[in-house]
Design a protein around this motif. Sequence first.
Motif, PDB file in Angstrom:
ATOM      1  N   THR A 164      49.525  49.865  45.130  1.00 37.69           N
ATOM      2  CA  THR A 164      49.553  49.226  43.823  1.00 37.69           C
ATOM      3  C   THR A 164      48.168  49.280  43.176  1.00 37.69           C
ATOM      4  OG1 THR A 164      49.093  47.066  44.815  1.00 37.69           O
ATOM      5  CG2 THR A 164      51.411  47.671  44.505  1.00 37.69           C
ATOM      6  N   VAL A 165      48.163  49.417  41.861  1.00 32.22           N
ATOM      7  CA  VAL A 165      46.921  49.378  41.074  1.00 32.22           C
ATOM      8  C   VAL A 165      47.092  48.340  39.975  1.00 32.22           C
ATOM      9  CG1 VAL A 165      45.445  50.614  39.451  1.00 32.22           C
ATOM     10  CG2 VAL A 165      46.230  51.757  41.537  1.00 32.22           C
ATOM     11  N   ILE A 166      46.209  47.344  39.956  1.00 35.52           N
ATOM     12  CA  ILE A 166      46.172  46.357  38.880  1.00 35.52           C
ATOM     13  C   ILE A 166      44.749  46.301  38.354  1.00 35.52           C
ATOM     14  CG2 ILE A 166      46.407  43.925  38.266  1.00 35.52           C
ATOM     15  CD1 ILE A 166      48.633  43.699  40.295  1.00 35.52           C
ATOM     16  N   GLU A 167      44.612  46.432  37.038  1.00 37.06           N
ATOM     17  CA  GLU A 167      43.295  46.401  36.412  1.00 37.06           C
ATOM     18  C   GLU A 167      43.267  45.357  35.303  1.00 37.06           C
ATOM     19  OE1 GLU A 167      42.157  50.354  35.287  1.00 37.06           O
ATOM     20  OE2 GLU A 167      42.222  51.077  37.354  1.00 37.06           O
ATOM     21  N   HIS A 168      42.058  44.813  35.046  1.00 36.67           N
ATOM     22  CA  HIS A 168      41.901  43.757  34.051  1.00 36.67           C
ATOM     23  C   HIS A 168      40.743  44.078  33.111  1.00 36.67           C
ATOM     24  CE1 HIS A 168      40.470  39.754  32.572  1.00 36.67           C
ATOM     25  NE2 HIS A 168      41.767  39.657  32.333  1.00 36.67           N
ATOM     26  N   TRP A 169      40.994  43.863  31.809  1.00 38.28           N
ATOM     27  CA  TRP A 169      39.985  44.049  30.760  1.00 38.28           C
ATOM     28  C   TRP A 169      39.492  42.676  30.319  1.00 38.28           C
ATOM     29  CZ3 TRP A 169      36.960  47.450  28.378  1.00 38.28           C
ATOM     30  CH2 TRP A 169      36.461  47.161  27.108  1.00 38.28           C
ATOM     31  N   ASP A 170      38.167  42.455  30.397  1.00 44.38           N
ATOM     32  CA  ASP A 170      37.588  41.155  30.061  1.00 44.38           C
ATOM     33  C   ASP A 170      36.866  41.151  28.722  1.00 44.38           C
ATOM     34  OD1 ASP A 170      35.299  42.616  30.516  1.00 44.38           O
ATOM     35  OD2 ASP A 170      34.624  41.411  32.220  1.00 44.38           O
ATOM     36  N   GLY A 171      37.091  42.193  27.946  1.00 41.40           N
ATOM     37  CA  GLY A 171      36.419  42.316  26.658  1.00 41.40           C
ATOM     38  C   GLY A 171      35.253  43.266  26.696  1.00 41.40           C
ATOM     39  N   ASN A 172      34.769  43.566  27.907  1.00 45.93           N
ATOM     40  CA  ASN A 172      33.635  44.474  28.057  1.00 45.93           C
ATOM     41  C   ASN A 172      33.949  45.687  28.927  1.00 45.93           C
ATOM     42  OD1 ASN A 172      31.542  42.917  26.621  1.00 45.93           O
ATOM     43  ND2 ASN A 172      31.873  41.423  28.259  1.00 45.93           N
ATOM     44  N   SER A 173      34.752  45.490  29.970  1.00 53.42           N
ATOM     45  CA  SER A 173      35.031  46.588  30.889  1.00 53.42           C
ATOM     46  C   SER A 173      36.326  46.334  31.649  1.00 53.42           C
ATOM     47  CB  SER A 173      33.873  46.779  31.880  1.00 53.42           C
ATOM     48  OG  SER A 173      33.728  45.616  32.684  1.00 53.42           O
ATOM     49  N   TRP A 174      36.885  47.405  32.199  1.00 50.87           N
ATOM     50  CA  TRP A 174      38.034  47.319  33.073  1.00 50.87           C
ATOM     51  C   TRP A 174      37.560  47.145  34.511  1.00 50.87           C
ATOM     52  CZ3 TRP A 174      43.020  46.859  31.692  1.00 50.87           C
ATOM     53  CH2 TRP A 174      43.391  47.233  30.397  1.00 50.87           C
ATOM     54  N   THR A 175      38.208  46.246  35.250  1.00 48.40           N
ATOM     55  CA  THR A 175      37.906  45.995  36.656  1.00 48.40           C
ATOM     56  C   THR A 175      39.192  46.098  37.460  1.00 48.40           C
ATOM     57  OG1 THR A 175      36.144  44.456  36.036  1.00 48.40           O
ATOM     58  CG2 THR A 175      36.948  44.346  38.301  1.00 48.40           C
ATOM     59  N   ARG A 176      39.125  46.736  38.611  1.00 48.15           N
ATOM     60  CA  ARG A 176      40.303  46.790  39.477  1.00 48.15           C
ATOM     61  C   ARG A 176      40.383  45.493  40.281  1.00 48.15           C
ATOM     62  NH1 ARG A 176      42.327  51.487  43.748  1.00 48.15           N
ATOM     63  NH2 ARG A 176      44.360  50.502  44.165  1.00 48.15           N
ATOM     64  N   ILE A 177      41.582  44.897  40.294  1.00 49.66           N
ATOM     65  CA  ILE A 177      41.821  43.641  40.988  1.00 49.66           C
ATOM     66  C   ILE A 177      42.653  43.919  42.244  1.00 49.66           C
ATOM     67  CG2 ILE A 177      42.732  41.298  40.782  1.00 49.66           C
ATOM     68  CD1 ILE A 177      40.495  41.921  38.803  1.00 49.66           C
ATOM     69  N   GLY A 178      42.237  43.362  43.372  1.00 53.98           N
ATOM     70  CA  GLY A 178      42.979  43.552  44.607  1.00 53.98           C
ATOM     71  C   GLY A 178      44.408  43.042  44.483  1.00 53.98           C
ATOM     72  N   SER A 179      45.367  43.796  45.024  1.00 51.80           N
ATOM     73  CA  SER A 179      46.776  43.426  44.920  1.00 51.80           C
ATOM     74  C   SER A 179      47.512  43.792  46.201  1.00 51.80           C
ATOM     75  CB  SER A 179      47.424  44.120  43.718  1.00 51.80           C
ATOM     76  OG  SER A 179      47.195  45.522  43.750  1.00 51.80           O
ATOM     77  N   PRO A 180      48.610  43.086  46.510  1.00 51.05           N
ATOM     78  CA  PRO A 180      49.330  43.316  47.763  1.00 51.05           C
ATOM     79  C   PRO A 180      49.964  44.695  47.850  1.00 51.05           C
ATOM     80  CG  PRO A 180      49.911  41.187  46.805  1.00 51.05           C
ATOM     81  CD  PRO A 180      49.141  41.934  45.765  1.00 51.05           C
ATOM     82  N   ASN A 181      50.038  45.196  49.077  1.00 43.40           N
ATOM     83  CA  ASN A 181      50.733  46.445  49.392  1.00 43.40           C
ATOM     84  C   ASN A 181      51.555  46.206  50.653  1.00 43.40           C
ATOM     85  OD1 ASN A 181      49.728  48.772  47.534  1.00 43.40           O
ATOM     86  ND2 ASN A 181      47.886  47.608  48.040  1.00 43.40           N
ATOM     87  N   PRO A 182      52.715  45.545  50.506  1.00 45.11           N
ATOM     88  CA  PRO A 182      53.468  45.128  51.684  1.00 45.11           C
ATOM     89  C   PRO A 182      54.219  46.241  52.392  1.00 45.11           C
ATOM     90  CG  PRO A 182      54.644  44.545  49.693  1.00 45.11           C
ATOM     91  CD  PRO A 182      53.303  45.059  49.264  1.00 45.11           C
ATOM     92  N   GLY A 183      54.455  47.365  51.711  1.00 45.63           N
ATOM     93  CA  GLY A 183      55.243  48.432  52.298  1.00 45.63           C
ATOM     94  C   GLY A 183      54.410  49.607  52.769  1.00 45.63           C
ATOM     95  N   LEU A 184      55.100  50.640  53.255  1.00 46.33           N
ATOM     96  CA  LEU A 184      54.417  51.885  53.617  1.00 46.33           C
ATOM     97  C   LEU A 184      53.868  52.558  52.367  1.00 46.33           C
ATOM     98  CD1 LEU A 184      57.011  53.352  56.162  1.00 46.33           C
ATOM     99  CD2 LEU A 184      54.959  52.015  56.665  1.00 46.33           C
ATOM    100  N   ALA A 185      54.602  52.460  51.272  1.00 48.61           N
ATOM    101  CA  ALA A 185      54.177  53.000  49.984  1.00 48.61           C
ATOM    102  C   ALA A 185      54.636  52.017  48.911  1.00 48.61           C
ATOM    103  CB  ALA A 185      54.778  54.373  49.745  1.00 48.61           C
ATOM    104  N   ASN A 186      53.781  51.788  47.910  1.00 50.11           N
ATOM    105  CA  ASN A 186      54.007  50.709  46.949  1.00 50.11           C
ATOM    106  C   ASN A 186      53.679  51.193  45.531  1.00 50.11           C
ATOM    107  OD1 ASN A 186      54.069  48.308  49.113  1.00 50.11           O
ATOM    108  ND2 ASN A 186      52.398  49.697  49.615  1.00 50.11           N
ATOM    109  N   TYR A 187      54.551  50.821  44.573  1.00 48.44           N
ATOM    110  CA  TYR A 187      54.401  51.323  43.211  1.00 48.44           C
ATOM    111  C   TYR A 187      54.700  50.208  42.210  1.00 48.44           C
ATOM    112  CZ  TYR A 187      54.820  55.625  45.849  1.00 48.44           C
ATOM    113  OH  TYR A 187      54.629  56.621  46.777  1.00 48.44           O
ATOM    114  N   LEU A 188      53.845  50.051  41.197  1.00 45.04           N
ATOM    115  CA  LEU A 188      54.065  49.081  40.127  1.00 45.04           C
ATOM    116  C   LEU A 188      54.419  49.820  38.842  1.00 45.04           C
ATOM    117  CD1 LEU A 188      51.199  46.503  40.732  1.00 45.04           C
ATOM    118  CD2 LEU A 188      53.641  46.244  41.263  1.00 45.04           C
ATOM    119  N   MET A 189      55.459  49.315  38.160  1.00 47.14           N
ATOM    120  CA  MET A 189      55.954  49.970  36.954  1.00 47.14           C
ATOM    121  C   MET A 189      55.846  49.087  35.706  1.00 47.14           C
ATOM    122  SD  MET A 189      56.643  52.644  38.616  1.00 47.14           S
ATOM    123  CE  MET A 189      57.243  53.647  37.261  1.00 47.14           C
TER     124      MET A 189
END
Length: 203
Positions: free
Chosen positions: A92-117
Amino acid sequence: SLYGGLADAGSVLLGTVARSSAAAWAGCAKPNASQDLTATLAEHWDGTRWSIVPTPPISKPTAQLNSLAALSGSDIWAAGYSEDPSCFCGETVIEHWDGNSWTRIGSPNPGLANYLMGITALSATDVWAVGYAWISQSTWVPLLLHYDGRRWSRFGQSQLQFGRLASITARSTNDVWAVGWIGLGADIQGLVLHWNGRSWRRV
């Protein structure tokens, strides 16, 4: 090509969100090592033109942002995934914009392969993301993640084997809807889940 030939022409736009006619974002995938191996890409509309805004580098050869949600011009969320085609290891990839830059935020990966849509946000302490997770090399289940302002956690839906969630929207803290599909082959049917503030229920 991963996108039915579209990537041959360059970058692919996969999701968008707008706060006003002068503030919009698009989440994308751009050719990385090749046109079939992509990297995340974010673009911003300022009312006059689109511009590319750098996103955090991801070491895996394939990554993309599929969906965005906006709370304000300085509080934007994006969700997607990264993977290496040589292994069964999507993350999984989750990113956050704070007004200045994008930062990657840690997120769960419970399976062998994980996808966010899909992703949706109600407040800084109430954000949902959905997709699917492979729990074995032959079975996958819906993936539901929630952010409470401190960390992302997973809501298990292991009973819904062969289910995938593609999109999510929230009306309030106790009224959230996620949709996708479930089944194999000719037995595929629509999948609708509803959050009532306490639990997810299939509708």
